[in-house]
Design a protein around this motif. Sequence first.
Motif, PDB file in Angstrom:
ATOM      1  N   MET A 286       2.024 -21.175  45.808  1.00  0.00           N
ATOM      2  CA  MET A 286       0.883 -21.721  46.545  1.00  0.00           C
ATOM      3  C   MET A 286       0.809 -23.235  46.385  1.00  0.00           C
ATOM      4  O   MET A 286       0.471 -23.950  47.322  1.00  0.00           O
ATOM      5  CB  MET A 286      -0.416 -21.074  46.073  1.00  0.00           C
ATOM      6  CG  MET A 286      -0.509 -19.585  46.421  1.00  0.00           C
ATOM      7  SD  MET A 286      -2.164 -18.909  46.125  1.00  0.00           S
ATOM      8  CE  MET A 286      -2.406 -19.397  44.420  1.00  0.00           C
TER       9      MET A 286
ATOM     10  N   VAL B 113       2.596 -11.808  33.632  1.00  0.00           N
ATOM     11  CA  VAL B 113       2.105 -13.193  33.654  1.00  0.00           C
ATOM     12  C   VAL B 113       3.047 -14.067  34.482  1.00  0.00           C
ATOM     13  O   VAL B 113       2.600 -14.919  35.259  1.00  0.00           O
ATOM     14  CB  VAL B 113       1.954 -13.764  32.224  1.00  0.00           C
ATOM     15  CG1 VAL B 113       1.645 -15.251  32.268  1.00  0.00           C
ATOM     16  CG2 VAL B 113       0.853 -13.035  31.458  1.00  0.00           C
TER      17      VAL B 113
ATOM     18  N   GLN C   3       3.401 -16.913  41.716  1.00  0.00           N
ATOM     19  CA  GLN C   3       2.540 -16.972  42.897  1.00  0.00           C
ATOM     20  C   GLN C   3       1.747 -18.280  42.912  1.00  0.00           C
ATOM     21  O   GLN C   3       1.586 -18.921  43.953  1.00  0.00           O
ATOM     22  CB  GLN C   3       1.597 -15.757  42.929  1.00  0.00           C
ATOM     23  CG  GLN C   3       0.468 -15.820  43.943  1.00  0.00           C
ATOM     24  CD  GLN C   3       0.923 -15.719  45.402  1.00  0.00           C
ATOM     25  OE1 GLN C   3       2.103 -15.566  45.683  1.00  0.00           O
ATOM     26  NE2 GLN C   3      -0.017 -15.831  46.318  1.00  0.00           N
ATOM     27  N   MET C   4       1.270 -18.670  41.729  1.00  0.00           N
ATOM     28  CA  MET C   4       0.512 -19.922  41.608  1.00  0.00           C
ATOM     29  C   MET C   4       1.409 -21.112  41.998  1.00  0.00           C
ATOM     30  O   MET C   4       0.973 -22.011  42.733  1.00  0.00           O
ATOM     31  CB  MET C   4       0.023 -20.040  40.157  1.00  0.00           C
ATOM     32  CG  MET C   4      -0.954 -21.138  39.904  1.00  0.00           C
ATOM     33  SD  MET C   4      -2.656 -20.729  40.409  1.00  0.00           S
ATOM     34  CE  MET C   4      -3.433 -22.284  39.913  1.00  0.00           C
ATOM     35  N   LEU C   5       2.643 -21.116  41.499  1.00  0.00           N
ATOM     36  CA  LEU C   5       3.586 -22.191  41.841  1.00  0.00           C
ATOM     37  C   LEU C   5       3.861 -22.200  43.343  1.00  0.00           C
ATOM     38  O   LEU C   5       3.864 -23.250  43.985  1.00  0.00           O
ATOM     39  CB  LEU C   5       4.907 -22.000  41.087  1.00  0.00           C
ATOM     40  CG  LEU C   5       4.917 -22.366  39.604  1.00  0.00           C
ATOM     41  CD1 LEU C   5       6.231 -21.926  38.966  1.00  0.00           C
ATOM     42  CD2 LEU C   5       4.699 -23.866  39.401  1.00  0.00           C
TER      43      LEU C   5
ATOM     44  N   VAL D 186      -4.098  -9.296  32.029  1.00  0.00           N
ATOM     45  CA  VAL D 186      -2.840  -9.055  31.309  1.00  0.00           C
ATOM     46  C   VAL D 186      -2.968  -9.533  29.858  1.00  0.00           C
ATOM     47  O   VAL D 186      -2.568  -8.834  28.916  1.00  0.00           O
ATOM     48  CB  VAL D 186      -1.653  -9.757  32.009  1.00  0.00           C
ATOM     49  CG1 VAL D 186      -0.383  -9.642  31.174  1.00  0.00           C
ATOM     50  CG2 VAL D 186      -1.428  -9.178  33.406  1.00  0.00           C
TER      51      VAL D 186
ATOM     52  N   VAL E 240      -4.272 -12.958  35.317  1.00  0.00           N
ATOM     53  CA  VAL E 240      -3.558 -13.318  34.089  1.00  0.00           C
ATOM     54  C   VAL E 240      -4.402 -12.941  32.868  1.00  0.00           C
ATOM     55  O   VAL E 240      -3.874 -12.434  31.863  1.00  0.00           O
ATOM     56  CB  VAL E 240      -3.210 -14.827  34.082  1.00  0.00           C
ATOM     57  CG1 VAL E 240      -2.703 -15.270  32.723  1.00  0.00           C
ATOM     58  CG2 VAL E 240      -2.169 -15.126  35.151  1.00  0.00           C
TER      59      VAL E 240
ATOM     60  N   TYR F 134       0.698 -21.552  30.808  1.00  0.00           N
ATOM     61  CA  TYR F 134       0.494 -20.837  32.072  1.00  0.00           C
ATOM     62  C   TYR F 134       0.045 -21.775  33.180  1.00  0.00           C
ATOM     63  O   TYR F 134      -0.609 -22.789  32.930  1.00  0.00           O
ATOM     64  CB  TYR F 134      -0.583 -19.761  31.923  1.00  0.00           C
ATOM     65  CG  TYR F 134      -0.289 -18.675  30.944  1.00  0.00           C
ATOM     66  CD1 TYR F 134       0.982 -18.467  30.425  1.00  0.00           C
ATOM     67  CD2 TYR F 134      -1.317 -17.829  30.516  1.00  0.00           C
ATOM     68  CE1 TYR F 134       1.227 -17.447  29.524  1.00  0.00           C
ATOM     69  CE2 TYR F 134      -1.087 -16.810  29.612  1.00  0.00           C
ATOM     70  CZ  TYR F 134       0.190 -16.626  29.117  1.00  0.00           C
ATOM     71  OH  TYR F 134       0.414 -15.626  28.224  1.00  0.00           O
ATOM     72  N   GLN F 135       0.352 -21.384  34.408  1.00  0.00           N
ATOM     73  CA  GLN F 135      -0.083 -22.158  35.574  1.00  0.00           C
ATOM     74  C   GLN F 135      -1.608 -22.154  35.714  1.00  0.00           C
ATOM     75  O   GLN F 135      -2.182 -23.041  36.332  1.00  0.00           O
ATOM     76  CB  GLN F 135       0.545 -21.587  36.850  1.00  0.00           C
ATOM     77  CG  GLN F 135       2.055 -21.742  36.919  1.00  0.00           C
ATOM     78  CD  GLN F 135       2.498 -23.192  36.895  1.00  0.00           C
ATOM     79  OE1 GLN F 135       1.873 -24.051  37.503  1.00  0.00           O
ATOM     80  NE2 GLN F 135       3.563 -23.475  36.168  1.00  0.00           N
TER      81      GLN F 135
ATOM     82  N   ALA G  84      -8.032 -18.316  45.630  1.00  0.00           N
ATOM     83  CA  ALA G  84      -6.704 -17.843  45.227  1.00  0.00           C
ATOM     84  C   ALA G  84      -6.478 -18.126  43.737  1.00  0.00           C
ATOM     85  O   ALA G  84      -6.002 -17.265  42.993  1.00  0.00           O
ATOM     86  CB  ALA G  84      -5.630 -18.518  46.070  1.00  0.00           C
TER      87      ALA G  84
ATOM     88  N   CYS H 235       2.408 -13.757  38.198  1.00  0.00           N
ATOM     89  CA  CYS H 235       1.209 -14.531  38.582  1.00  0.00           C
ATOM     90  C   CYS H 235       1.509 -16.029  38.578  1.00  0.00           C
ATOM     91  O   CYS H 235       1.092 -16.755  39.490  1.00  0.00           O
ATOM     92  CB  CYS H 235       0.046 -14.231  37.634  1.00  0.00           C
ATOM     93  SG  CYS H 235      -0.546 -12.527  37.714  1.00  0.00           S
ATOM     94  N   ASP H 236       2.232 -16.489  37.551  1.00  0.00           N
ATOM     95  CA  ASP H 236       2.622 -17.906  37.498  1.00  0.00           C
ATOM     96  C   ASP H 236       3.450 -18.277  38.730  1.00  0.00           C
ATOM     97  O   ASP H 236       3.272 -19.359  39.304  1.00  0.00           O
ATOM     98  CB  ASP H 236       3.441 -18.182  36.232  1.00  0.00           C
ATOM     99  CG  ASP H 236       2.569 -18.590  35.052  1.00  0.00           C
ATOM    100  OD1 ASP H 236       1.342 -18.742  35.236  1.00  0.00           O
ATOM    101  OD2 ASP H 236       3.108 -18.773  33.942  1.00  0.00           O
TER     102      ASP H 236
ATOM    103  N   MET I  50      -4.709 -13.926  49.142  1.00  0.00           N
ATOM    104  CA  MET I  50      -4.481 -15.368  48.967  1.00  0.00           C
ATOM    105  C   MET I  50      -3.780 -15.970  50.177  1.00  0.00           C
ATOM    106  O   MET I  50      -4.078 -17.085  50.589  1.00  0.00           O
ATOM    107  CB  MET I  50      -3.629 -15.611  47.728  1.00  0.00           C
ATOM    108  CG  MET I  50      -4.269 -15.103  46.451  1.00  0.00           C
ATOM    109  SD  MET I  50      -3.210 -15.406  45.009  1.00  0.00           S
ATOM    110  CE  MET I  50      -3.478 -13.899  44.086  1.00  0.00           C
TER     111      MET I  50
ATOM    112  N   ILE J 125      -8.578 -15.748  41.680  1.00  0.00           N
ATOM    113  CA  ILE J 125      -8.001 -14.397  41.617  1.00  0.00           C
ATOM    114  C   ILE J 125      -6.896 -14.358  40.565  1.00  0.00           C
ATOM    115  O   ILE J 125      -6.872 -13.486  39.691  1.00  0.00           O
ATOM    116  CB  ILE J 125      -7.444 -13.965  43.007  1.00  0.00           C
ATOM    117  CG1 ILE J 125      -8.593 -13.767  44.004  1.00  0.00           C
ATOM    118  CG2 ILE J 125      -6.634 -12.670  42.884  1.00  0.00           C
ATOM    119  CD1 ILE J 125      -8.137 -13.486  45.433  1.00  0.00           C
ATOM    120  N   LEU J 126      -5.983 -15.330  40.630  1.00  0.00           N
ATOM    121  CA  LEU J 126      -4.853 -15.336  39.693  1.00  0.00           C
ATOM    122  C   LEU J 126      -5.303 -15.572  38.257  1.00  0.00           C
ATOM    123  O   LEU J 126      -4.734 -15.005  37.321  1.00  0.00           O
ATOM    124  CB  LEU J 126      -3.829 -16.394  40.107  1.00  0.00           C
ATOM    125  CG  LEU J 126      -2.941 -15.987  41.280  1.00  0.00           C
ATOM    126  CD1 LEU J 126      -2.134 -17.173  41.773  1.00  0.00           C
ATOM    127  CD2 LEU J 126      -2.000 -14.840  40.888  1.00  0.00           C
TER     128      LEU J 126
END
Lengths: 321, 321
Positions: free
Chosen positions: B145, B135, B141-143, A109, A106, A22-23, A98, B138-139, B79, A101-102
């Motif tokens: 950003m 997941v 969104q992280m990427l 989930v 995750v 995961y990120q 940010a 969310c991944d 975010m 939050i993420l």
Amino acid sequence: MESLIKLLNQGIKDYNIATKGYQTAEQQKYLMNLGGKRVRPLLALMSCEMFGKDPAAALPAALAVEVFHNFSLVHDDIMDQAPMRRGKETVHQKWNSATAILTGDVMLVNAYQLLQQLDSDVCKSAMELFSTAAVQVCDGQMLDMGFENKSHVSIQEYLDMITLKTAVLLGCSLKLGAIVAQAPPTFANHLYHFGVKLGISFQLQDDILDVYAKGDAFGKQIGGDILSNKKTFLLISALENATGEEKKLLDFWLRHPNPDPAEKVEIITSLYNKLGIHQQAKTMMENYYTDAMDLLAAVEVSTDAKKPLYSLAGKLLHREN
Amino acid sequence: MESLIKLLNQGIKDYNIATKGYQTAEQQKYLMNLGGKRVRPLLALMSCEMFGKDPAAALPAALAVEVFHNFSLVHDDIMDQAPMRRGKETVHQKWNSATAILTGDVMLVNAYQLLQQLDSDVCKSAMELFSTAAVQVCDGQMLDMGFENKSHVSIQEYLDMITLKTAVLLGCSLKLGAIVAQAPPTFANHLYHFGVKLGISFQLQDDILDVYAKGDAFGKQIGGDILSNKKTFLLISALENATGEEKKLLDFWLRHPNPDPAEKVEIITSLYNKLGIHQQAKTMMENYYTDAMDLLAAVEVSTDAKKPLYSLAGKLLHREN
């Protein structure tokens, strides 16, 4: 106890491996490895084992509540703008809001993904229980934040808030273990309420220790709640009980824009003492603890099988049973 | 289509009633009533109906993806510090960030509670699919950003990001409907990939419209992505294709600390035109759209049964089928 901790630690390691791609893996691992007492997952495992079922069957549920607890911590820390947690930087402090939050999202989930690993005959009721508790925890945090801007909070409102924010997750953890063990519903419910009462008792103790902890036992700065005007059981009781000059003094220090910290803590503490707040809080805490113990006593398994729960409850409330 | 929208609207009303007691009920209702195209839940309902099953059976899944989508919007808006969404104030803007975080958290839990309402023989696989997609979103969104601080993003990295952030949830919505209808797994997977390709195509169209939209059709300010140096498909392609003087010009405007907005949009747009970026993006968008249509064609149900999906896909990509 040792074997349950070992089981749990292995589960946490496996969780960290499973989420490696995961990120937000780094932040999740950071959170999971901050430590803490791991009370909630231990309650789930103990409750399952207590009914004669292999505690490993409850491991997914135990991990789910631990992962959920960490989700709630990382989000609460953003909301409370807390820079530190368990002596280390919080995720939003070390990275940014940010990312925090993420990370929490995750993990929420993931908690469900862990529950999905339970046997299909218990999975549905486990998820329903968990979801109800999850919403309650969020509701509790919302109420707690609302208290900051509320001029009057009653003792009942305070007890309702800590029930949601803190206590129901302990009850949920215990009942999850009982559900996995397919324990009789009456006993599963007794354990739920045992956990809730224990949780309230624990939170009241936390409020008391902020003011009355001796030495290093507490691990936080004494009087932190007093300095931030936090509406704890002690302050709410004081506001309800103080009259005349005492009320004036209390209001003065609560409104003081720039007090000397040591002086404020000293004066509010002596006011609490005069008003008998310390004793009142201790009595309340004792009552919840006694109620909790009565509920555990009513679960019909051997005293031996209950020993780990008695012991953990005792440690939580700084007693040795 | 009309009957599905009616079904969905009733479902949203029922959701608002069911969550009325929550501390974040007002914010949840505000979000759910912001409108939007409701593409995801419609995809779930259409996909279920396409296999001859009453679409009402897929309503919990449809609502779950809509509630989840709103969860992701409310958190993304925090975010991205976005003040507006669909012409109205965002939740963190109208209330505060803490409230917006909790609103999202509760909605993520609610999404699972909705999925729990599905028939037990499809519930487990629906939840697994949903969790994986959650997941991934969310991944993504992280990427996304992370791209802001990355000096070089490749086209492949960009496509991977939009697949996670946007496209998988469309695929998931469609597959959920197929799972509820107990459709053959091959067709369920075709629909999943149809949704993913459609989603990528849709996002590429969004990137194109930011620069090349005509009049009011887009509903956003033209050139917003250009002004914020957002790494869209267009900018990434331009960075890959520009050399010599064009590269210098692009870098100049990307680094300009205080550009005249209209001038910057005009110059970057004409650079895109010179480099053939508009055509390149359109071709890419067309290719994904064609791939999507091929996948839908491969699902062996009557053409009539597929009509609503063809029609919705056409509307999404501004075509009339």
